[in-house]
Design a protein around this motif. Structure first.
Motif, PDB file in Angstrom:
ATOM      1  N   GLY A   9       4.389   5.828   4.773  1.00 42.59           N
ATOM      2  CA  GLY A   9       4.288   6.789   5.861  1.00 42.59           C
ATOM      3  C   GLY A   9       3.993   6.099   7.171  1.00 42.59           C
ATOM      4  N   ARG A  10       3.718   6.905   8.178  1.00 37.93           N
ATOM      5  CA  ARG A  10       3.450   6.388   9.525  1.00 37.93           C
ATOM      6  C   ARG A  10       1.992   6.604   9.903  1.00 37.93           C
ATOM      7  N   LEU A  11       1.450   5.633  10.667  1.00 40.96           N
ATOM      8  CA  LEU A  11       0.087   5.747  11.145  1.00 40.96           C
ATOM      9  C   LEU A  11      -0.005   6.870  12.176  1.00 40.96           C
ATOM     10  N   SER A  69       3.512   3.267  13.450  1.00 46.07           N
ATOM     11  CA  SER A  69       4.036   2.185  12.606  1.00 46.07           C
ATOM     12  C   SER A  69       4.291   2.690  11.188  1.00 46.07           C
ATOM     13  N   LEU A  70       5.420   2.273  10.623  1.00 49.10           N
ATOM     14  CA  LEU A  70       5.766   2.613   9.245  1.00 49.10           C
ATOM     15  C   LEU A  70       5.144   1.573   8.320  1.00 49.10           C
ATOM     16  N   VAL A  71       4.328   2.031   7.360  1.00 43.57           N
ATOM     17  CA  VAL A  71       3.643   1.119   6.450  1.00 43.57           C
ATOM     18  C   VAL A  71       3.790   1.601   5.015  1.00 43.57           C
ATOM     19  N   GLY A  72       3.692   0.648   4.107  1.00 39.55           N
ATOM     20  CA  GLY A  72       3.587   0.931   2.683  1.00 39.55           C
ATOM     21  C   GLY A  72       2.198   0.521   2.235  1.00 39.55           C
ATOM     22  N   VAL A 100      -1.090  -3.767   2.107  1.00 40.74           N
ATOM     23  CA  VAL A 100      -0.466  -2.967   3.159  1.00 40.74           C
ATOM     24  C   VAL A 100       0.767  -3.741   3.602  1.00 40.74           C
ATOM     25  N   GLN A 101       1.925  -3.116   3.465  1.00 42.12           N
ATOM     26  CA  GLN A 101       3.190  -3.734   3.863  1.00 42.12           C
ATOM     27  C   GLN A 101       3.635  -3.139   5.188  1.00 42.12           C
ATOM     28  N   SER A 107      10.481  -6.805  16.031  1.00 48.80           N
ATOM     29  CA  SER A 107      11.156  -6.496  17.295  1.00 48.80           C
ATOM     30  C   SER A 107      10.957  -5.042  17.704  1.00 48.80           C
ATOM     31  N   ASN A 108      10.659  -4.146  16.746  1.00 51.37           N
ATOM     32  CA  ASN A 108      10.399  -2.749  17.097  1.00 51.37           C
ATOM     33  C   ASN A 108       9.093  -2.598  17.851  1.00 51.37           C
TER      34      ASN A 108
END
Length: 146
Positions: A9-11, A69-72, A100-101, A107-108
């Protein structure tokens, strides 16, 4: 017994980095927004899952992620109880992260990094453009081993 949580998901906000009072160990708190399955009538819902990470992982999350930010996340679900400011016992469920991935390319995040005024801006633009097409290699067909 199995206690395993895997989230993508996203923070929802910038991570909050703190240090423990006893020995200065890093701990970061952040919330991950995760889409749920749609209801039978097609409504979409989102869950907001609180997470914490410790030590070097905490420092990395704080340094390399921000709101959106998109994280796993992989970890375990814990419950803790504390006394809040009003003197009431409060119970909290949170994910203690084992890993945490970071699921977006660096670059984003370029536009969110403060620029060094001594670094020429045209070099930054060249670096961004150089990194956009990483799927091609400029090499002659005769030099290929196959």
């Amino acid at each position: 017994m199995i206690n395993r949580v895997v989230l993508v998901g996203r923070l929802t906000r910038d991570p909050e980095l703190r240090k423990t009072a006893q020995n200065g160990t890093s701990v970061v708190s952040f919330t991950v927004a995760v889409d749920n399955r749609r209801t039978p009538n097609g409504e979409k819902s989102t869950s907001f899952i609180p997470c914490i990470a410790w030590r070097e992982m905490a420092d990395s999350v704080s340094k390399f992620t921000h709101k959106g930010s998109l994280v796993g996340v992989e970890g375990r679900l814990t419950q803790r109880t504390y006394v809040n400011k009003e003197g009431k016992n409060t119970s909290v469920f949170e994910v203690v992260c084992d890993t945490v991935q970071f699921l977006e390319p660096k670059s984003n995040n370029v536009e969110n990094v403060p620029l060094d005024p001594t670094f020429p801006e045209d070099t930054i633009e060249e670096t961004i453009n150089d990194n956009k097409n990483l799927n091609t290699v400029d090499i002659a067909d005769d030099d290929l081993p196959f």
